[in-house]
Enzyme design. Structure first.
Site, short mmCIF file in Angstrom:
data_model
loop_
_atom_site.label_atom_id
_atom_site.label_comp_id
_atom_site.label_asym_id
_atom_site.label_seq_id
_atom_site.Cartn_x
_atom_site.Cartn_y
_atom_site.Cartn_z
N LYS A 1 42.67 81.72 36.31
CA LYS A 1 41.92 82.28 35.19
C LYS A 1 40.85 81.29 34.74
O LYS A 1 40.86 80.12 35.13
CB LYS A 1 42.86 82.61 34.03
CG LYS A 1 43.55 81.40 33.42
CD LYS A 1 44.48 81.80 32.30
CE LYS A 1 45.18 80.58 31.70
NZ LYS A 1 46.07 80.94 30.57
N ARG B 1 53.44 84.47 20.83
CA ARG B 1 52.12 84.92 21.25
C ARG B 1 52.31 86.34 21.81
O ARG B 1 52.54 87.28 21.06
CB ARG B 1 51.52 83.95 22.28
CG ARG B 1 50.04 84.18 22.57
CD ARG B 1 49.44 83.07 23.41
NE ARG B 1 50.06 82.94 24.73
CZ ARG B 1 49.67 82.09 25.67
NH1 ARG B 1 48.66 81.27 25.42
NH2 ARG B 1 50.27 82.04 26.83
N TYR C 1 19.01 62.01 18.64
CA TYR C 1 19.01 62.62 17.32
C TYR C 1 19.87 61.83 16.33
O TYR C 1 20.99 61.42 16.64
CB TYR C 1 19.56 64.05 17.41
CG TYR C 1 18.69 65.02 18.16
CD1 TYR C 1 17.41 65.30 17.72
CD2 TYR C 1 19.17 65.65 19.29
CE1 TYR C 1 16.60 66.20 18.41
CE2 TYR C 1 18.38 66.55 19.99
CZ TYR C 1 17.10 66.83 19.55
OH TYR C 1 16.30 67.71 20.23
N MET D 1 21.50 68.78 23.92
CA MET D 1 21.84 70.03 24.59
C MET D 1 21.77 69.92 26.12
O MET D 1 22.65 70.40 26.83
CB MET D 1 20.92 71.15 24.12
CG MET D 1 21.26 72.52 24.72
SD MET D 1 20.22 73.85 24.11
CE MET D 1 20.78 73.97 22.41
#
Length: 405
Positions: A45, A144, A277, A325
């Site tokens: 997954k 769950r 930054y 980023m």
């Protein structure tokens, strides 16, 4: 640009290398813990924990896995479209008719967690469909998914009475198998065993029982039952340090993933100048700064700013300033003539030093799973093999339940 020219792009900025032989080696290591009749479900997954689901699934099956585990219907369909015929267990819970019809069409085996959900499945499927193999999940302490373990008999009997459904397994999931304190783990096992004993007392013998994740698989063979569901260990990481440090529980696991990027610019800044930054790094002396083409949009956590090291030419160098980023900066003052284009290893081995996902996780208070799953799709996955895969691996043990024809 021609397709041939495009082939050279994956390693031009930043990328993830996936060592398929290391993956196959890990599968063989795990397989060696199991009895011959015990199935190994490879959890693929979340794009195989960021490693690339199709390549991982194909390699894992060649190396001895017999099942695949996914979280969503689309993850299962992607494997089927790639020509993978092994049984696929859908670990997540679905309810809508469209999803149920897709599950039947693509022969994915769903998890049922409640009588109501089972009824929706039965009513959605038509008499023209073949009986759908379903796996019933019990909640033994995870809180769950799953029906209460105390209601196992009623749940299984209900599903058995419904048309179009065939019970393929009964299973549960551990909440604390990776922790040093095993009290809850053995309590959950006891609850599971009580539920199975109650079923057998009613003449109900599920064809397959499974409970173990990676940690439980490494911990004790009494937790293996008929199948184990292995995720993190498949990718070469231990669920917790005490597994790695305990010779009775450790295997020769090899990390499968490496994250690499290239230097895009190198400059010298003077003492007192800030970097990135917020100027959260101020140079104390003349500093040689290398900018690298990878950032938090690629999966490098911004919380690692000023806390991580990377490898350049086999030497550890510090990351400085805020991770941005698309880029991050390094202090390469201790290296000679670093140039644009040089490869930086963020996770993986270079020289005698290895940086692992667990190192990042420890630094920012998270888990290795989150680090691995965080690498975004704009990082190309490049398959590599450290050695030639043993061709005899194609003769893996067959699944007890039929695969898709």
């Amino acid at each position: 640009m021609s397709d041939q020219r495009l082939d050279i792009l994956p390693r031009q900025r930043a990328w993830v290398e996936v060592d398929l032989e290391a993956l196959a080696h890990n599968v063989r290591q795990i397989r060696g813990l199991l009895a011959a009749q015990t199935d190994l479900l490879a959890v693929v997954k979340a794009d195989a924990y960021g490693h690339g689901s199709i390549g991982v699934a194909q390699t894992a099956l060649q190396a001895g896995a017999t099942w695949l585990g996914v979280a969503t219907v689309m993850e299962g369909i992607e494997l089927r479209r790639a020509g993978i015929n092994a049984p696929i267990l859908l670990l997540g819970s679905v309810h809508t008719p469209a999803e149920i019809q897709a599950i039947a069409q693509w022969q994915i085996q769903p998890t049922l967690c409640s009588p109501k959900q089972a009824l929706i499945f039965s009513e959605t499927l038509s008499s023209g469909d073949r009986a759908l193999s379903v796996h019933l999940k019990l909640d033994t302490g995870m809180a769950r998914l799953g029906a209460p373990w105390t209601e196992a008999v009623e749940f299984v009997q209900w599903v058995q009475r419904l048309p179009h459904l065939t019970v393929a397994s009964v299973y549960s999931h551990f909440a604390t198998a990776d922790e040093v304190d095993q009290t809850l783990l053995w309590q959950q096992k006891h609850c599971f065993d009580q539920a199975i004993a109650a079923l057998r007392a009613q003449g109900i013998c599920p064809p397959c029982l499974h409970l173990a994740n990676s940690a439980a698989t490494l911990l004790d063979s009494h937790l293996h039952y008929d199948m184990v569901r292995v995720g993190l260990a498949l990718y070469g990481l231990y669920p917790a340090p005490h597994f790695r440090d305990n010779p009775d529980r450790s295997l020769d696991l090899r990390p499968v993933l490496q994250v690499k990027a290239r230097v895009t610019q190198v400059k010298t800044i003077q003492a007192g100048m800030g970097v990135s930054y917020g100027h959260r790094f101020i140079a104390r002396q003349e500093t040689r700064v290398a900018t690298v083409g990878i950032g938090y949009a690629d999966g490098v956590p911004r919380l690692l700013s000023n806390q991580m090291q990377v490898l350049v030419r086999g030497q550890a160098v510090p990351q400085i300033g805020s991770v941005t980023m698309d880029q991050l900066m390094l202090d390469v003052s201790g290296l000679d003539l670093v140039e644009p284009g040089e490869v930086v290893t963020l996770l993986g081995q270079s020289g005698n030093i290895r940086l692992g996902a667990e190192d990042w996780a420890m630094a920012i208070g998270t888990i290795s799973w989150e680090i691995l799953c965080g690498f975004k799709h704009r990082l190309p996955r490049v398959a590599v093999r450290s050695t030639v895969l043993d061709r005899s691996l194609s003769s893996n043990p067959g699944c007890r339940l039929p695969s898709v024809g």
